[in-house]
Design an enzyme around this catalytic site. Structure first.
Site, PDB file in Angstrom:
ATOM      1  CE  LYS A 181      24.442 -45.701  60.910  1.00  0.00           C
ATOM      2  NZ  LYS A 181      25.877 -46.032  60.787  1.00  0.00           N
ATOM      3  CG  ASP A 197      24.950 -43.430  57.276  1.00  0.00           C
ATOM      4  OD1 ASP A 197      25.846 -42.615  57.596  1.00  0.00           O
ATOM      5  OD2 ASP A 197      25.094 -44.656  57.340  1.00  0.00           O
ATOM      6  NE  ARG A 219      30.317 -45.904  66.502  1.00  0.00           N
ATOM      7  CZ  ARG A 219      30.450 -44.592  66.595  1.00  0.00           C
ATOM      8  NH1 ARG A 219      31.597 -44.064  66.983  1.00  0.00           N
ATOM      9  NH2 ARG A 219      29.442 -43.799  66.274  1.00  0.00           N
ATOM     10  NE  ARG A 242      27.757 -51.767  53.528  1.00  0.00           N
ATOM     11  CZ  ARG A 242      27.525 -52.081  54.807  1.00  0.00           C
ATOM     12  NH1 ARG A 242      26.995 -53.242  55.117  1.00  0.00           N
ATOM     13  NH2 ARG A 242      27.839 -51.230  55.769  1.00  0.00           N
ATOM     14  CB  CYS A 272      21.360 -61.550  52.251  1.00  0.00           C
ATOM     15  SG  CYS A 272      22.515 -60.192  52.465  1.00  0.00           S
ATOM     16  CG  ASP A 297      21.887 -44.985  53.289  1.00  0.00           C
ATOM     17  OD1 ASP A 297      21.892 -43.990  54.030  1.00  0.00           O
ATOM     18  OD2 ASP A 297      22.192 -46.130  53.679  1.00  0.00           O
ATOM     19  NE  ARG A 300      30.526 -43.354  57.587  1.00  0.00           N
ATOM     20  CZ  ARG A 300      29.301 -43.855  57.436  1.00  0.00           C
ATOM     21  NH1 ARG A 300      28.464 -43.867  58.450  1.00  0.00           N
ATOM     22  NH2 ARG A 300      28.928 -44.360  56.289  1.00  0.00           N
ATOM     23  CE1 TYR A 301      30.186 -41.638  63.052  1.00  0.00           C
ATOM     24  CE2 TYR A 301      29.815 -43.919  62.424  1.00  0.00           C
ATOM     25  CZ  TYR A 301      29.376 -42.618  62.506  1.00  0.00           C
ATOM     26  OH  TYR A 301      28.120 -42.297  62.053  1.00  0.00           O
ATOM     27  CB  CYS A 324      20.129 -54.029  49.873  1.00  0.00           C
ATOM     28  SG  CYS A 324      21.707 -54.261  50.708  1.00  0.00           S
ATOM     29  CB  CYS A 356      16.305 -56.217  51.325  1.00  0.00           C
ATOM     30  SG  CYS A 356      16.482 -57.364  52.703  1.00  0.00           S
TER      31      CYS A 356
HETATM   32  C1  LIG Z   1      26.524 -47.031  61.324  1.00  0.00           C
HETATM   33  C2  LIG Z   1      27.968 -47.194  61.296  1.00  0.00           C
HETATM   34  C3  LIG Z   1      28.692 -47.447  62.451  1.00  0.00           C
HETATM   35  C4  LIG Z   1      28.041 -47.618  63.800  1.00  0.00           C
HETATM   36  O1  LIG Z   1      27.427 -46.464  64.248  1.00  0.00           O
HETATM   37  P1  LIG Z   1      26.692 -46.451  65.661  1.00  0.00           P
HETATM   38  O2  LIG Z   1      26.020 -45.128  65.658  1.00  0.00           O
HETATM   39  O3  LIG Z   1      27.754 -46.601  66.692  1.00  0.00           O
HETATM   40  O4  LIG Z   1      25.750 -47.603  65.678  1.00  0.00           O
HETATM   41  C5  LIG Z   1      30.057 -47.535  62.360  1.00  0.00           C
HETATM   42  N1  LIG Z   1      30.698 -47.399  61.182  1.00  0.00           N
HETATM   43  C6  LIG Z   1      30.022 -47.168  60.037  1.00  0.00           C
HETATM   44  C7  LIG Z   1      30.780 -47.043  58.773  1.00  0.00           C
HETATM   45  C8  LIG Z   1      28.633 -47.060  60.054  1.00  0.00           C
HETATM   46  O5  LIG Z   1      27.966 -46.858  58.916  1.00  0.00           O
HETATM   47  S1  SF4 Z   2      19.359 -55.140  53.639  1.00  0.00           S
HETATM   48 FE1  SF4 Z   2      20.970 -55.833  52.203  1.00  0.00          FE
HETATM   49  S2  SF4 Z   2      22.566 -56.671  53.524  1.00  0.00           S
HETATM   50 FE2  SF4 Z   2      20.691 -56.542  54.764  1.00  0.00          FE
HETATM   51  S3  SF4 Z   2      19.720 -58.557  54.543  1.00  0.00           S
HETATM   52 FE3  SF4 Z   2      18.821 -57.238  53.005  1.00  0.00          FE
HETATM   53  S4  SF4 Z   2      20.059 -57.588  51.153  1.00  0.00           S
HETATM   54 FE4  SF4 Z   2      21.232 -58.369  52.900  1.00  0.00          FE
END
Ligand SMILES: *Cc1c(COP(=O)(O)O)cnc(C)c1O
Ligand code: SF4
Length: 345
Positions: free
Chosen positions: A310, A303, A89, A107, A98, A266, A85-86, A105, A102
């Protein structure tokens, strides 16, 4: 490692009413349910902060208003399991398991699903992509939980990343110190320390998660020279009070864990019952800044849907009129401050 999986009427000897058991089985047909012996042992009574985070709730199935992937992560994946996305990184989804699933979550659409996101060929494709993009300096291992991999698989991924010269830092996002602290062994720490600079962001949400065992796990990691951060999700009925957040953030500092992000939830389907207003999140930040050590105040981030990234949000404590600033202090006092250099610009 010991896991307690859901078995219809009892979850780790927490006897459910017939209605709860029925709802739990409906939920588990849609979203995975799993607990560790350790984490379930932190439950003191029904509906406490630990219970709410890990026990299935019928409301997960009632929330159809939202999208399963509001951050558009699947469209930001140039190769499976990699989110870019960025520019500098990437997130690498190396595990979809996991220790505890949670209920909130982000995801939820991915975790606990049968197919591993990172097989041999996917890992090769992801490493090739990273190697071919010299702008990438920072790789975040996520999932699921990367520390659910065995040491050997983890070592293979980290070795592959370290072979790419433009990768400056590696981060691991993990809730294992909180939900399965026994996985943080001296052997794992000795492995991780060979891949420095390596950072770990863990995920504590409530002071009840700070125990002798989780503190020991963090101390092993910190002693291996790994800088530790923490991401907390703001959860209604779990940690959405100033008192709880102060205890959590100051408690983390004693574990040598530096609070990093406080996440606004989210807009993920199945999690609406945990969502708070941004206004209440801002009030919590206001209740931290100046009141506890500045080291313990995380950035409160939203986010943005659609993968726009973010954004850190702050309580509105400044009004600017020309070169005059009106500032609100942590005690609520209004103070004027003259920005003398503003006139020279
Ligand atoms: C959160 C996130 C990051 C890391 O963001 P930082 O602000 O550098 O911690 C990088 N890529 C994605 C897709 C993210 O959701
Ligand atoms: S928040 Fe989602 S990815 Fe993180 S530990 Fe919990 S279930 Fe796993």
């Amino acid at each position: 490692m010991q896991y307690i999986t859901y078995n219809n009427t009892n979850i780790y000897n927490k006897t459910l009413t017939d209605e709860q058991a029925h709802n739990a089985s409906l939920v588990s047909a849609r979203y995975p349910v799993c607990l560790t012996d350790y984490y379930a042992g932190l439950i003191r009574h029904q509906d406490d902060a630990i219970w709410k985070q890990c026990m299935p709730d019928a409301r997960e199935l009632e929330d159809y208003s939202q999208c399963a992937d509001p951050l558009n992560e699947s469209h930001l994946s140039p190769v499976p399991g990699l989110i870019h996305r960025y520019p500098d990184r990437v997130v690498l989804l190396v595990s979809n398991r996991c220790p505890v699933y949670c209920r909130f979550c982000m995801r939820k659409r991915l975790v606990g699903s049968g197919d591993a996101p990172m097989g041999e060929s996917e890992l090769c494709a992801a490493l090739d992509y990273i190697a071919a993009h010299p702008a990438i300096h920072d790789v975040i291992l996520s999932g699921g939980d990367p520390l659910m991999l065995d040491d050997q698989s983890l070592s293979k991924i980290l070795t592959g990343l370290r072979a790419i010269p433009h990768i400056a830092i590696i981060r691991i996002g993990t809730r294992v110190p909180v939900t399965l602290p026994g996985r943080i062994t001296p052997g794992l720490c000795n492995l991780l320390r060979t891949f420095h600079p390596l950072f770990i962001n863990t995920h504590f949400n409530h002071p009840d998660e700070i125990t002798t065992a989780s503190a020991h796990a963090c101390s092993l990691l910190a002693d291996a020279g790994i800088p530790l951060g923490n991401q907390t999700v703001l959860l209604k009925g779990v940690n959405d009070s100033i008192e709880t957040m102060r205890a959590l953030m100051t408690g983390l500092l004693t574990l040598r864990v530096r609070p990093y992000y406080l996440h606004q939830m989210d807009l993920v389907q199945g999690t609406a019952h945990f969502r708070t207003s941004v206004r209440s999140g801002l009030e919590i930040i206001r209740g931290l800044r100046g009141h506890i050590s500045g080291l313990g105040v995380p950035h409160y981030v939203i986010d943005l849907p659609g993968g726009k990234g973010k954004v850190a949000v702050l309580p509105d404590d400044v009004t600017i009129r020309g070169n005059m600033l009106q500032l609100r202090t942590y005690t609520g006092e209004q103070v004027f401050y003259e920005d003398i250099t503003a006139l020279q610009e």
